[in-house]
Design an enzyme around this catalytic site. Structure first.
Site, PDB file in Angstrom:
ATOM      1  N   GLY A 102       0.782  -1.227   0.000  1.00 30.89           N
ATOM      2  CA  GLY A 102       0.000   0.000   0.000  1.00 30.89           C
ATOM      3  C   GLY A 102       0.816   1.280   0.000  1.00 30.89           C
ATOM      4  O   GLY A 102       0.349   2.308   0.503  1.00 30.89           O
ATOM      5  N   MET A 137      -4.616  -6.411  -7.120  1.00 32.30           N
ATOM      6  CA  MET A 137      -4.148  -7.410  -8.075  1.00 32.30           C
ATOM      7  C   MET A 137      -5.214  -8.430  -8.480  1.00 32.30           C
ATOM      8  O   MET A 137      -4.886  -9.546  -8.882  1.00 32.30           O
ATOM      9  CB  MET A 137      -2.909  -8.115  -7.528  1.00 32.30           C
ATOM     10  CG  MET A 137      -1.744  -7.161  -7.216  1.00 32.30           C
ATOM     11  SD  MET A 137      -1.236  -6.079  -8.595  1.00 32.30           S
ATOM     12  CE  MET A 137      -0.281  -7.239  -9.552  1.00 32.30           C
ATOM     13  N   ARG A 138      -6.481  -8.061  -8.405  1.00 29.81           N
ATOM     14  CA  ARG A 138      -7.553  -8.926  -8.913  1.00 29.81           C
ATOM     15  C   ARG A 138      -8.121  -8.315 -10.190  1.00 29.81           C
ATOM     16  O   ARG A 138      -8.339  -7.102 -10.248  1.00 29.81           O
ATOM     17  CB  ARG A 138      -8.700  -9.053  -7.893  1.00 29.81           C
ATOM     18  CG  ARG A 138      -8.312  -9.577  -6.543  1.00 29.81           C
ATOM     19  CD  ARG A 138      -7.671 -10.948  -6.571  1.00 29.81           C
ATOM     20  NE  ARG A 138      -8.562 -11.990  -7.079  1.00 29.81           N
ATOM     21  CZ  ARG A 138      -8.166 -13.216  -7.373  1.00 29.81           C
ATOM     22  NH1 ARG A 138      -6.898 -13.551  -7.248  1.00 29.81           N
ATOM     23  NH2 ARG A 138      -9.019 -14.114  -7.804  1.00 29.81           N
ATOM     24  N   ILE A 139      -8.383  -9.158 -11.160  1.00 24.50           N
ATOM     25  CA  ILE A 139      -9.082  -8.703 -12.360  1.00 24.50           C
ATOM     26  C   ILE A 139     -10.549  -8.507 -12.007  1.00 24.50           C
ATOM     27  O   ILE A 139     -11.147  -9.330 -11.305  1.00 24.50           O
ATOM     28  CB  ILE A 139      -8.896  -9.722 -13.505  1.00 24.50           C
ATOM     29  CG1 ILE A 139      -7.448  -9.629 -14.003  1.00 24.50           C
ATOM     30  CG2 ILE A 139      -9.883  -9.470 -14.639  1.00 24.50           C
ATOM     31  CD1 ILE A 139      -7.104 -10.628 -15.080  1.00 24.50           C
ATOM     32  N   LEU A 140     -11.121  -7.401 -12.463  1.00 24.89           N
ATOM     33  CA  LEU A 140     -12.508  -7.066 -12.135  1.00 24.89           C
ATOM     34  C   LEU A 140     -13.423  -7.393 -13.309  1.00 24.89           C
ATOM     35  O   LEU A 140     -13.035  -7.250 -14.468  1.00 24.89           O
ATOM     36  CB  LEU A 140     -12.603  -5.582 -11.781  1.00 24.89           C
ATOM     37  CG  LEU A 140     -11.796  -5.186 -10.538  1.00 24.89           C
ATOM     38  CD1 LEU A 140     -11.656  -3.670 -10.445  1.00 24.89           C
ATOM     39  CD2 LEU A 140     -12.441  -5.743  -9.275  1.00 24.89           C
ATOM     40  N   ASN A 176      -6.844   3.595 -11.876  1.00 23.73           N
ATOM     41  CA  ASN A 176      -5.868   2.528 -11.600  1.00 23.73           C
ATOM     42  C   ASN A 176      -4.474   3.056 -11.890  1.00 23.73           C
ATOM     43  O   ASN A 176      -4.290   3.881 -12.779  1.00 23.73           O
ATOM     44  CB  ASN A 176      -6.147   1.309 -12.490  1.00 23.73           C
ATOM     45  CG  ASN A 176      -5.164   0.170 -12.223  1.00 23.73           C
ATOM     46  OD1 ASN A 176      -4.843  -0.141 -11.073  1.00 23.73           O
ATOM     47  ND2 ASN A 176      -4.653  -0.449 -13.286  1.00 23.73           N
ATOM     48  N   HIS A 215      -0.776   1.690 -13.099  1.00 22.70           N
ATOM     49  CA  HIS A 215      -0.194   0.512 -13.746  1.00 22.70           C
ATOM     50  C   HIS A 215       1.272   0.808 -14.070  1.00 22.70           C
ATOM     51  O   HIS A 215       1.575   1.836 -14.698  1.00 22.70           O
ATOM     52  CB  HIS A 215      -0.956   0.177 -15.034  1.00 22.70           C
ATOM     53  CG  HIS A 215      -0.387  -1.015 -15.738  1.00 22.70           C
ATOM     54  ND1 HIS A 215      -0.602  -2.304 -15.291  1.00 22.70           N
ATOM     55  CD2 HIS A 215       0.426  -1.113 -16.806  1.00 22.70           C
ATOM     56  CE1 HIS A 215       0.056  -3.144 -16.080  1.00 22.70           C
ATOM     57  NE2 HIS A 215       0.691  -2.451 -17.006  1.00 22.70           N
ATOM     58  N   SER A 237       1.744   4.589 -15.496  1.00 23.59           N
ATOM     59  CA  SER A 237       0.559   5.278 -16.006  1.00 23.59           C
ATOM     60  C   SER A 237      -0.551   5.236 -14.967  1.00 23.59           C
ATOM     61  O   SER A 237      -0.715   4.236 -14.268  1.00 23.59           O
ATOM     62  CB  SER A 237       0.036   4.594 -17.278  1.00 23.59           C
ATOM     63  OG  SER A 237       1.044   4.471 -18.262  1.00 23.59           O
ATOM     64  N   ASP A 259      -6.333  -2.646 -18.290  1.00 26.12           N
ATOM     65  CA  ASP A 259      -5.261  -1.635 -18.424  1.00 26.12           C
ATOM     66  C   ASP A 259      -5.427  -0.824 -19.709  1.00 26.12           C
ATOM     67  O   ASP A 259      -4.433  -0.345 -20.276  1.00 26.12           O
ATOM     68  CB  ASP A 259      -3.868  -2.294 -18.367  1.00 26.12           C
ATOM     69  CG  ASP A 259      -3.620  -3.031 -17.054  1.00 26.12           C
ATOM     70  OD1 ASP A 259      -4.131  -2.569 -16.019  1.00 26.12           O
ATOM     71  OD2 ASP A 259      -2.931  -4.062 -17.074  1.00 26.12           O
ATOM     72  N   GLU A 267       5.634   6.747  -9.094  1.00 25.63           N
ATOM     73  CA  GLU A 267       4.225   6.438  -8.827  1.00 25.63           C
ATOM     74  C   GLU A 267       3.698   7.334  -7.703  1.00 25.63           C
ATOM     75  O   GLU A 267       2.584   7.849  -7.769  1.00 25.63           O
ATOM     76  CB  GLU A 267       4.071   4.961  -8.448  1.00 25.63           C
ATOM     77  CG  GLU A 267       4.482   4.009  -9.564  1.00 25.63           C
ATOM     78  CD  GLU A 267       4.115   2.558  -9.279  1.00 25.63           C
ATOM     79  OE1 GLU A 267       3.111   2.306  -8.595  1.00 25.63           O
ATOM     80  OE2 GLU A 267       4.845   1.665  -9.756  1.00 25.63           O
TER      81      GLU A 267
HETATM   82  C1  GAR Z   1       2.744  -0.713  -7.733  1.00 21.33           C
HETATM   83  O1  GAR Z   1       3.971  -0.725  -8.403  1.00 21.33           O
HETATM   84  C2  GAR Z   1       1.611  -0.645  -8.740  1.00 21.33           C
HETATM   85  O2  GAR Z   1       1.891   0.142  -9.859  1.00 21.33           O
HETATM   86  C3  GAR Z   1       1.486  -2.094  -9.116  1.00 21.33           C
HETATM   87  O3  GAR Z   1       1.656  -2.804  -7.918  1.00 21.33           O
HETATM   88  C4  GAR Z   1       2.497  -2.055  -7.038  1.00 21.33           C
HETATM   89  C5  GAR Z   1       1.809  -1.882  -5.703  1.00 21.33           C
HETATM   90  O4  GAR Z   1       2.664  -1.306  -4.745  1.00 21.33           O
HETATM   91  N1  GAR Z   1       0.210  -2.371  -9.731  1.00 21.33           N
HETATM   92  C6  GAR Z   1       0.004  -3.320 -10.632  1.00 21.33           C
HETATM   93  O5  GAR Z   1       0.881  -4.072 -11.016  1.00 21.33           O
HETATM   94  C7  GAR Z   1      -1.419  -3.423 -11.140  1.00 21.33           C
HETATM   95  N2  GAR Z   1      -1.541  -4.467 -12.114  1.00 21.33           N
HETATM   96  P1  GAR Z   1       2.044  -0.644  -3.421  1.00 21.33           P
HETATM   97  O6  GAR Z   1       1.136  -1.696  -2.766  1.00 21.33           O
HETATM   98  O7  GAR Z   1       3.253  -0.371  -2.574  1.00 21.33           O
HETATM   99  O8  GAR Z   1       1.301   0.582  -3.819  1.00 21.33           O
END
Ligand code: GAR
Length: 195
Positions: free
Chosen positions: A12, A90-93, A107, A109, A136, A145, A174
């Site tokens: 998170g 990380m779940r597909i909706l 989202n 990505h 993104s 995505d 990010e």
């Molecule tokens: C982040 O890098 C995010 O961009 C990625 O997971 C990580 C979560 O980190 N998301 C995906 O891969 C979505 N398919 P966090 O829990 O520390 O924010």
């Protein structure tokens, strides 16, 4: 203020970046942090900040995504969010879940979309020999995505990069990009941000 729910699956760090940005001058406030993994460390981090949390474990539902989403929707509806931020969720909706929140769900990505939808984005960018990689933030639509991009941040790929080192460089961006996009989106501004 706009009510924001944040969905996570892990540590998170993006959730924390969003929450930390939501000070008195911000158009939003966090009303719920929810995870499909009860063990996600981000849940405890959110709770420590006094934010309501919910764990909706997807595993008891097996392959029944709609039943999982019905349970998640119940928790979300109770929080009455104006905006939902997926932050490492990380779940597909399913299309019906997405349709319910369409126009209100963002989202993050870790790639320069439309490149590298799906998983293992950092390894794929290195494998392809890309000189640049990044992250993104996009609106969530039924295409995985694939929704309109609201912001992108770029980083260089170094010759000796591993997926882990590259991921860490992207993650720093990010934490800058997502709060900027959320602020603008909450004010009704969908002009893409480029960093
Ligand atoms: C982040 O890098 C995010 O961009 C990625 O997971 C990580 C979560 O980190 N998301 C995906 O891969 C979505 N398919 P966090 O829990 O520390 O924010």
């Amino acid at each position: 203020k706009k009510r924001v729910a944040i969905l996570i699956s892990g540590g998170g760090s993006n959730m924390l970046a969003l929450v930390r940005d939501m000070g008195p001058d911000h158009p939003c406030r966090p009303v719920l942090v929810a995870s499909n993994d009860p063990a996600a460390s981000g849940l405890a981090r959110a709770a420590a900040l006094g934010i309501d949390t919910a764990a909706v474990d997807h595993r008891p539902f097996g392959r029944d995504r709609e039943a999982f989403e019905a349970a998640l929707t119940e928790r979300l509806e109770a929080a009455r969010p104006d905006i939902i931020c997926l932050a490492g969720f990380m779940r597909i909706l399913t299309p019906s879940f997405i349709a319910r929140w369409e126009g209100r769900m963002l989202n993050i990505h870790p790639s320069l979309l439309p490149k590298y939808r799906g998983l293992h984005t950092h390894a794929r960018a290195i494998e392809a020999g890309d000189a640049e990689h990044g992250v993104s933030v996009h609106e969530v639509t039924a295409e995985l995505d694939g929704g309109p991009v609201l912001g992108q941040a770029r980083v260089p790929v170094h010759p000796d990069d591993t997926p882990e080192r590259l991921a860490a460089r992207v993650l720093e961006k990010e934490h800058i990009l997502y709060p900027m996009v959320l602020r603008r989106f909450a004010m009704g501004d969908r002009t893409p941000i480029r960093l």
